[in-house]
Write an enzyme that holds these catalytic residues in place. Structure first.
Site, PDB file in Angstrom:
ATOM      1  N   TYR A 165      42.800  44.172  53.643  1.00 37.54           N
ATOM      2  CA  TYR A 165      42.393  43.923  52.254  1.00 37.54           C
ATOM      3  C   TYR A 165      43.386  44.571  51.294  1.00 37.54           C
ATOM      4  CZ  TYR A 165      39.474  43.262  48.139  1.00 37.54           C
ATOM      5  OH  TYR A 165      39.006  42.879  46.908  1.00 37.54           O
ATOM      6  N   SER A 245      39.954  36.822  49.274  1.00 36.09           N
ATOM      7  CA  SER A 245      40.010  37.322  47.912  1.00 36.09           C
ATOM      8  C   SER A 245      41.331  38.077  47.716  1.00 36.09           C
ATOM      9  CB  SER A 245      38.787  38.192  47.623  1.00 36.09           C
ATOM     10  OG  SER A 245      38.649  38.455  46.258  1.00 36.09           O
ATOM     11  N   ASP A 328      32.934  29.059  43.087  1.00 35.65           N
ATOM     12  CA  ASP A 328      33.514  30.401  42.969  1.00 35.65           C
ATOM     13  C   ASP A 328      33.957  30.638  41.529  1.00 35.65           C
ATOM     14  OD1 ASP A 328      34.928  32.787  43.184  1.00 35.65           O
ATOM     15  OD2 ASP A 328      35.939  32.219  45.043  1.00 35.65           O
ATOM     16  N   HIS A 363      31.752  32.971  45.569  1.00 38.88           N
ATOM     17  CA  HIS A 363      32.706  33.907  46.161  1.00 38.88           C
ATOM     18  C   HIS A 363      32.066  34.840  47.178  1.00 38.88           C
ATOM     19  CE1 HIS A 363      36.698  35.771  45.920  1.00 38.88           C
ATOM     20  NE2 HIS A 363      36.099  36.937  46.028  1.00 38.88           N
TER      21      HIS A 363
END
Length: 393
Positions: A165, A245, A328, A363
């Site tokens: 991430y 993301s 989203d 999302h």
């Protein structure tokens, strides 16, 4: 610590440290409990190298009393004491093979924990071994990795998923994941990288992976991939990367900066056009993290790594699955559509570059059936392009 009954202790100059700053850990939670002798004690949670530790401290500031030695490497989601007081506390816990659980702690046996409740799961939990190791990033920074496998050792190169991430102060600590366990049960290796931009080592670790330092995150991820190949866990032909993301930006950068290092990519709800990200969804709220294209200097940072602007025609790109969600409102699906089209036009490889478009979902949270369907499609795509089979070959 202040005494509610003594106004002289209410001013900051009279305060004293009960749980001092730790050189190797980040304090994340605490609970006040009664000690066996009636004195107040503090049960504290420290994150050390992305693994939570429990320790007991005297509330008078005299120091550490004990370590909770029963706690396996994992994540503590919170500690709380009963409102009526007493010597017990509840500890929320999970790790890579333990579903979210509640453990009971008692000051009369401060090193021990007992199981109290555990979330149900479908089917038996497969055996998994977790190895902790470190890669070395381009500037010499060590990058912590959790490596999940059936064997615990790199006995033969296997299809491997590297997940990361690296942003927004988010810490990737051990957590139960049916998706990861399914991959390991089929004979693969699943790896979680603790990259700069997260909170695994405090705010400075976060700041080392944001704004003008964002490339550090991608370098950390690249170092993790190279470490797995060098260690015999996998090969570029059997390595996949996965993220969503801000993690979609991460794997998008890997795809365009090091297309020869991975065989397959799952890029979910991603940010990819970093020059225009502020114009869509919630993008304008993230320029403290990335920088703004309205500033010429910061535009230079963004152009330096923006995946959409790093596509080079005539390059052999890996297999890529983009997954988007039409409702989203956080990250607009246009990012994935644009990079999918650019890669399809530019690539010289036969590997597919495809877009999975899902309607009426956003999302974040979704129905369990949709979560399962998405995970199954993602794993099937990665298995097909890294050579994973149920026999683990």
């Amino acid at each position: 610590v202040a005494d509610p009954a003594d106004p002289a202790t209410w001013t900051p100059s009279a305060w004293r440290d009960v749980v001092p700053q730790q050189p190797d850990g980040v304090l994340s939670d605490l609970a006040l409990v009664d000690g066996p002798d009636g004195g107040l004690q503090v049960l504290a949670v420290h994150a050390v190298d992305a693994t939570d530790r429990l320790s007991l401290w005297a509330a008078d500031g005299s120091g550490r009393l004990a370590e909770v030695t029963d706690l396996r490497p994992g994540s503590v989601s919170g500690v709380s004491a009963p409102p009526e007081g007493g010597t017990t506390a509840w500890v929320g816990f999970t790790d890579y093979s333990t579903p979210p659980s509640v453990l009971r702690w008692d000051a009369t046996a401060p090193g021990a924990l007992t199981s109290w409740e555990q979330a149900p799961v479908a089917g038996a939990v497969p055996d998994v071994q977790v190895l902790e190791t470190h890669a070395t990033s381009a500037d010499g920074t060590p990058v912590h990795l959790f490596v999940l496998s059936a064997t615990g050792t790199p006995d033969t190169p296997r299809p491997t998923v590297l997940y990361g991430y690296g942003g927004f102060n988010v810490s990737l600590t051990p957590a139960y994941s049916a998706q990861a366990l399914a991959w390991v049960a089929a004979g693969g290796v699943w790896v979680v990288a603790n990259l700069r931009g997260g909170s695994e080592h405090g705010e400075e670790w976060h700041r080392a992976g944001m704004r003008e330092r964002k490339q550090n995150v991608f370098d950390d991820f690249t170092a993790a991939a190279e470490h797995l190949v060098a260690g015999g866990w996998t090969t570029p032909a059997r390595l996949a990367v996965m993220g969503g993301s801000n993690g979609g930006l991460l794997v998008g950068a890997m795809t365009t900066q090091h297309p020869d290092l991975v065989a397959a990519v799952v890029c979910s709800a991603p940010l990819l056009d970093m020059v225009r990200y502020e114009l869509f969804g919630l993008g304008r709220t993230w320029n403290d993290e990335y920088g703004t294209a309205a500033d010429p200097v910061e535009l230079g940072w963004l152009l330096g790594y923006s995946p959409y602007h790093r596509v080079v025609e005539g390059t052999a790109y890996p297999a890529v699955l983009f997954t988007t969600f039409e409702s989203d409102t956080r990250v607009d699906p246009l990012h994935a559509r644009k990079l999918a089209a650019a890669l399809q036009h530019a690539t010289t490889a036969e590997a597919p570059i495809v877009l999975r478009r899902e309607l009426s979902v956003g999302h974040g949270a979704r129905a369990v059936s949709r979560t399962v369907g998405l995970a199954a499609d993602q794993l099937a795509f990665l298995a097909a392009h890294t050579g994973l089979s149920p026999a683990g070959t």
